[in-house]
Design an enzyme around this catalytic site. Structure first.
Site, short mmCIF file in Angstrom:
data_model
loop_
_atom_site.label_atom_id
_atom_site.label_comp_id
_atom_site.label_asym_id
_atom_site.label_seq_id
_atom_site.Cartn_x
_atom_site.Cartn_y
_atom_site.Cartn_z
N CYS A 8 -10.37 -2.81 3.98
CA CYS A 8 -9.49 -3.69 3.23
C CYS A 8 -8.20 -3.87 4.04
CB CYS A 8 -9.22 -3.15 1.81
SG CYS A 8 -8.20 -1.66 1.71
N ASN A 11 -5.90 0.08 3.37
CA ASN A 11 -6.71 1.30 3.24
C ASN A 11 -6.10 2.31 2.26
OD1 ASN A 11 -7.99 4.00 5.27
ND2 ASN A 11 -9.13 2.78 3.81
N CYS A 13 -6.16 1.18 -1.40
CA CYS A 13 -6.66 0.78 -2.72
C CYS A 13 -8.18 0.55 -2.71
CB CYS A 13 -5.94 -0.46 -3.24
SG CYS A 13 -4.19 -0.21 -3.61
N ARG A 14 -8.58 -0.62 -2.23
CA ARG A 14 -9.98 -1.02 -2.37
C ARG A 14 -10.94 -0.27 -1.47
NH1 ARG A 14 -9.07 -7.16 -1.13
NH2 ARG A 14 -7.59 -6.15 0.28
N SER A 15 -10.66 -0.19 -0.18
CA SER A 15 -11.64 0.45 0.72
C SER A 15 -11.76 1.95 0.49
CB SER A 15 -11.38 0.11 2.19
OG SER A 15 -10.11 0.51 2.61
N ASP A 125 -6.99 -7.57 -4.63
CA ASP A 125 -6.24 -6.39 -4.19
C ASP A 125 -5.37 -5.88 -5.34
OD1 ASP A 125 -4.76 -4.44 -2.95
OD2 ASP A 125 -4.37 -5.63 -1.15
#
Length: 156
Positions: A8, A11, A13-15, A125
């Site tokens: 993401c 690095n 939140c999402r990934s 995000d």
């Protein structure tokens, strides 16, 4: 060993959420000996930091381990080392394509490519939207379908 990398922007939140969820699914499926999981960001703002508190809170809510997660930036060598490189949105994917050369072997996807019933192909995000619950649901479904895809493709 089949290596999977989630990417993401920062690095945090999402990934890392995807890394933790996917690793949990791999472990529960008894496939730890076949699959290695990591995550990275295209930006360098958060290197060495723990995931965002919203990511930590939602992972804890669903009892998904997150202790080992630390932010790092994706590097060109990752594109050779990983078999499946999974971007969270079109911008991340574009940045990965710019970084990727002809010789890198990793396949590039967006996570929501594996969730065809969703109208969107970009995981929003939550760093900007704050919607960690919606993002968790999208990432969880994407990870479940990605694991099924890899198991079938790699015959494991």
């Amino acid at each position: 060993m089949i290596n999977v990398l989630f990417v993401c922007l920062g690095n945090i939140c999402r990934s890392p959420m995807a890394e933790a969820i996917f690793q949990d699914k791999v472990k529960k499926s008894g496939l730890d000996a076949y699959l290695s999981v990591d995550s990275a960001g295209t930006g360098n703002w958060h290197i060495g930091k723990r995931p965002h508190e919203g990511t930590v809170d939602i992972l804890e809510k669903y009892q998904v381990s997150h202790e080992a997660l630390l932010a790092r930036q994706v590097e060109k060598k990752d594109l050779k080392a990983f078999d499946y490189i999974i971007a969270m949105d079109a911008s991340n994917l574009g940045n990965l394509h710019k970084l990727k050369g002809q010789s890198e072997s990793g396949e590039l996807f967006r996570l929501l490519d594996f969730v065809p019933e969703l109208k969107t192909k970009d995981v929003p995000d939550p760093y900007f939207t704050g919607n960690f619950v919606e993002v968790y649901a999208m990432v969880e479904k994407g990870c479940a379908n990605l694991l099924t895809y890899i198991k079938e493709k790699e015959s494991i």
